[in-house]
Design a protein around this motif. Structure first.
Motif, PDB file in Angstrom:
ATOM      1  N   GLN A 139       0.827  -1.209   0.000  1.00  0.00           N
ATOM      2  CA  GLN A 139       0.000   0.000   0.000  1.00  0.00           C
ATOM      3  C   GLN A 139       0.861   1.258   0.000  1.00  0.00           C
ATOM      4  O   GLN A 139       0.545   2.240  -0.686  1.00  0.00           O
ATOM      5  CB  GLN A 139      -0.924  -0.017   1.218  1.00  0.00           C
ATOM      6  CG  GLN A 139      -1.935  -1.151   1.181  1.00  0.00           C
ATOM      7  CD  GLN A 139      -2.746  -1.242   2.454  1.00  0.00           C
ATOM      8  OE1 GLN A 139      -3.774  -0.592   2.602  1.00  0.00           O
ATOM      9  NE2 GLN A 139      -2.283  -2.065   3.391  1.00  0.00           N
TER      10      GLN A 139
ATOM     11  N   THR B  66      -8.148  -4.366  -3.868  1.00  0.00           N
ATOM     12  CA  THR B  66      -8.506  -4.444  -2.461  1.00  0.00           C
ATOM     13  C   THR B  66      -9.793  -3.661  -2.205  1.00  0.00           C
ATOM     14  O   THR B  66     -10.489  -3.258  -3.141  1.00  0.00           O
ATOM     15  CB  THR B  66      -7.347  -3.909  -1.591  1.00  0.00           C
ATOM     16  OG1 THR B  66      -7.636  -4.137  -0.212  1.00  0.00           O
ATOM     17  CG2 THR B  66      -7.107  -2.423  -1.824  1.00  0.00           C
TER      18      THR B  66
ATOM     19  N   PRO C  23     -11.901  -0.426  -1.236  1.00  0.00           N
ATOM     20  CA  PRO C  23     -11.677   1.023  -1.343  1.00  0.00           C
ATOM     21  C   PRO C  23     -12.082   1.766  -0.070  1.00  0.00           C
ATOM     22  O   PRO C  23     -13.122   2.415  -0.001  1.00  0.00           O
ATOM     23  CB  PRO C  23     -12.552   1.421  -2.533  1.00  0.00           C
ATOM     24  CG  PRO C  23     -13.667   0.423  -2.524  1.00  0.00           C
ATOM     25  CD  PRO C  23     -13.064  -0.872  -2.035  1.00  0.00           C
ATOM     26  N   THR C  24     -11.249   1.680   0.954  1.00  0.00           N
ATOM     27  CA  THR C  24     -11.523   2.362   2.213  1.00  0.00           C
ATOM     28  C   THR C  24     -11.284   3.866   2.062  1.00  0.00           C
ATOM     29  O   THR C  24     -10.574   4.304   1.148  1.00  0.00           O
ATOM     30  CB  THR C  24     -10.603   1.828   3.319  1.00  0.00           C
ATOM     31  OG1 THR C  24      -9.239   2.114   2.957  1.00  0.00           O
ATOM     32  CG2 THR C  24     -10.775   0.326   3.501  1.00  0.00           C
TER      33      THR C  24
ATOM     34  N   ARG D 264      -7.559   4.660   1.768  1.00  0.00           N
ATOM     35  CA  ARG D 264      -6.943   4.342   0.474  1.00  0.00           C
ATOM     36  C   ARG D 264      -7.393   5.311  -0.611  1.00  0.00           C
ATOM     37  O   ARG D 264      -6.634   5.611  -1.534  1.00  0.00           O
ATOM     38  CB  ARG D 264      -7.266   2.899   0.082  1.00  0.00           C
ATOM     39  CG  ARG D 264      -6.583   1.873   0.981  1.00  0.00           C
ATOM     40  CD  ARG D 264      -7.041   0.465   0.714  1.00  0.00           C
ATOM     41  NE  ARG D 264      -6.446  -0.465   1.672  1.00  0.00           N
ATOM     42  CZ  ARG D 264      -7.066  -1.502   2.197  1.00  0.00           C
ATOM     43  NH1 ARG D 264      -8.322  -1.775   1.846  1.00  0.00           N
ATOM     44  NH2 ARG D 264      -6.458  -2.279   3.070  1.00  0.00           N
ATOM     45  N   LEU D 265      -8.625   5.799  -0.509  1.00  0.00           N
ATOM     46  CA  LEU D 265      -9.124   6.723  -1.529  1.00  0.00           C
ATOM     47  C   LEU D 265      -8.547   8.129  -1.383  1.00  0.00           C
ATOM     48  O   LEU D 265      -8.824   8.995  -2.205  1.00  0.00           O
ATOM     49  CB  LEU D 265     -10.654   6.764  -1.490  1.00  0.00           C
ATOM     50  CG  LEU D 265     -11.335   5.463  -1.951  1.00  0.00           C
ATOM     51  CD1 LEU D 265     -12.843   5.569  -1.820  1.00  0.00           C
ATOM     52  CD2 LEU D 265     -10.948   5.121  -3.389  1.00  0.00           C
TER      53      LEU D 265
ATOM     54  N   ALA E 274      -5.690   7.072  -3.982  1.00  0.00           N
ATOM     55  CA  ALA E 274      -6.022   6.266  -5.157  1.00  0.00           C
ATOM     56  C   ALA E 274      -7.446   6.547  -5.606  1.00  0.00           C
ATOM     57  O   ALA E 274      -8.255   7.099  -4.858  1.00  0.00           O
ATOM     58  CB  ALA E 274      -5.855   4.779  -4.841  1.00  0.00           C
ATOM     59  N   VAL E 275      -7.740   6.177  -6.841  1.00  0.00           N
ATOM     60  CA  VAL E 275      -9.093   6.298  -7.383  1.00  0.00           C
ATOM     61  C   VAL E 275      -9.523   4.924  -7.889  1.00  0.00           C
ATOM     62  O   VAL E 275      -8.694   4.045  -8.134  1.00  0.00           O
ATOM     63  CB  VAL E 275      -9.168   7.342  -8.519  1.00  0.00           C
ATOM     64  CG1 VAL E 275      -8.980   8.739  -7.971  1.00  0.00           C
ATOM     65  CG2 VAL E 275      -8.123   7.052  -9.594  1.00  0.00           C
ATOM     66  N   THR E 276     -10.838   4.753  -8.064  1.00  0.00           N
ATOM     67  CA  THR E 276     -11.331   3.447  -8.468  1.00  0.00           C
ATOM     68  C   THR E 276     -12.533   3.599  -9.385  1.00  0.00           C
ATOM     69  O   THR E 276     -12.869   4.695  -9.835  1.00  0.00           O
ATOM     70  CB  THR E 276     -11.657   2.589  -7.230  1.00  0.00           C
ATOM     71  OG1 THR E 276     -11.907   1.241  -7.642  1.00  0.00           O
ATOM     72  CG2 THR E 276     -12.857   3.130  -6.462  1.00  0.00           C
TER      73      THR E 276
ATOM     74  N   HIS F 285     -12.051  -3.859  -5.381  1.00  0.00           N
ATOM     75  CA  HIS F 285     -11.910  -3.024  -6.570  1.00  0.00           C
ATOM     76  C   HIS F 285     -10.451  -2.980  -7.015  1.00  0.00           C
ATOM     77  O   HIS F 285      -9.547  -3.307  -6.246  1.00  0.00           O
ATOM     78  CB  HIS F 285     -12.334  -1.577  -6.262  1.00  0.00           C
ATOM     79  CG  HIS F 285     -13.797  -1.368  -6.094  1.00  0.00           C
ATOM     80  ND1 HIS F 285     -14.507  -0.449  -6.838  1.00  0.00           N
ATOM     81  CD2 HIS F 285     -14.698  -1.942  -5.266  1.00  0.00           C
ATOM     82  CE1 HIS F 285     -15.781  -0.462  -6.460  1.00  0.00           C
ATOM     83  NE2 HIS F 285     -15.913  -1.359  -5.505  1.00  0.00           N
TER      84      HIS F 285
ATOM     85  N   LEU G 208      -7.756  -0.365  -7.445  1.00  0.00           N
ATOM     86  CA  LEU G 208      -7.446   0.996  -7.016  1.00  0.00           C
ATOM     87  C   LEU G 208      -6.159   1.433  -7.697  1.00  0.00           C
ATOM     88  O   LEU G 208      -5.130   0.749  -7.589  1.00  0.00           O
ATOM     89  CB  LEU G 208      -7.262   1.070  -5.496  1.00  0.00           C
ATOM     90  CG  LEU G 208      -8.518   1.224  -4.632  1.00  0.00           C
ATOM     91  CD1 LEU G 208      -9.411   0.007  -4.750  1.00  0.00           C
ATOM     92  CD2 LEU G 208      -8.138   1.455  -3.175  1.00  0.00           C
TER      93      LEU G 208
ATOM     94  N   LYS H  42      -3.369   8.010  -7.634  1.00  0.00           N
ATOM     95  CA  LYS H  42      -3.773   9.247  -8.306  1.00  0.00           C
ATOM     96  C   LYS H  42      -2.695   9.795  -9.234  1.00  0.00           C
ATOM     97  O   LYS H  42      -3.002  10.501 -10.197  1.00  0.00           O
ATOM     98  CB  LYS H  42      -4.160  10.296  -7.263  1.00  0.00           C
ATOM     99  CG  LYS H  42      -5.453   9.965  -6.529  1.00  0.00           C
ATOM    100  CD  LYS H  42      -5.825  11.042  -5.518  1.00  0.00           C
ATOM    101  CE  LYS H  42      -7.156  10.711  -4.841  1.00  0.00           C
ATOM    102  NZ  LYS H  42      -7.542  11.742  -3.833  1.00  0.00           N
TER     103      LYS H  42
END
Length: 248
Positions: A69, A82, A84-85, A88-89, A92-94, A208, A210, A213
């Protein structure tokens, strides 16, 4: 003249296409690397198939989960597969639709006197109202957060493999675990026929892709999501799952 001839006979090599680097930690049957070096797992196959359909090549790099991570967060790698908590968002984007929903499925022992009541459970609050006890294993964070914290009586086994024997011996009423990985453990413990999956799944957890960004691959997510829908419609998802997960 030499340069002209050289260019005619030895054209410049095209730049290699960028490769999406996905970080992971071994988590069978989602994704794992065998002793022969080959990747397997249903999430691995689903993601690889979807990326292939949009012309994206991926490499899978194994690290301890915290390091995996951190590498995506720092921009040293592109992606994770993993949950998308909110944390994490932040980095990152999903995509909208999950690759897979990992259920929390309810099991009890065969001929439980409250079997019909257990089958009627709709929520965690129903477990509390029914006065049912839960068997889990030490260190189960999901259970601590969602079950024990609500005052539901919980009995701890030292490890996951031990919970099934406790349930078969009527040491509690139910176990809440993902059914996809249960039955091989039950059979290994010699408990086939002594336990029942009641058909109730609580609070499924979405998995998802992830993408960090700062990654150049962020733009593929919309098309990736459309391909996931296509794979569900054409039966690819079910075909892949059938190779890894057995349900009763």
């Amino acid at each position: 003249m030499f340069c002209l001839v050289g260019c005619l006979f030895y054209p410049p090599t095209a730049a290699a296409e960028p490769v999406l680097c996905i970080e992971y930690h071994d988590f069978w049957p989602f994704y794992t690397r065998g002793t022969d070096g080959h990747m397997t797992g249903f999430a691995y196959e689903m993601v690889t198939e979807a990326l292939g359909r949009i012309g994206v090549e991926a490499c899978w790099e194994s690290y301890p989960w915290s390091r995996a991570q951190a590498r995506v967060k720092a921009g040293e790698a592109d992606a994770l597969v993993t949950v998308p908590t909110p944390e994490r968002l932040r980095y990152a984007v999903t995509h909208p639709d999950p690759i897979y929903m990992k259920g929390h499925d309810i099991f009890t022992y065969a001929a439980h006197p409250k079997l019909e009541l257990i089958k009627s459970i709709k929520s965690i609050d129903d477990i509390h109202k029914a006065g049912l006890t839960v068997i889990t294993y030490q260190g189960n964070g999901w259970n601590d957060k969602n079950i024990r914290s609500r005052g539901i009586k919980t009995y701890d086994a030292p490890k996951l493999k031990s919970v099934w024997m406790m349930l078969a011996n009527h040491r509690g009423d139910i176990i809440i675990e993902w059914a996809g990985a249960v039955w091989p453990l039950v059979e290994e413990a010699g408990l086939d026929g002594k336990l029942v999956e009641v058909g109730v799944s609580l609070d499924p957890t979405p998995f998802h892709l992830l993408i960090g960004k700062g990654s150049s691959f962020v733009g593929i997510l919309s098309r990736f999501n459309e391909v996931l829908k296509e794979m569900r419609a054409d039966g690819t998802m079910d075909e892949i799952m059938g190779r890894y997960v057995r349900r009763r």
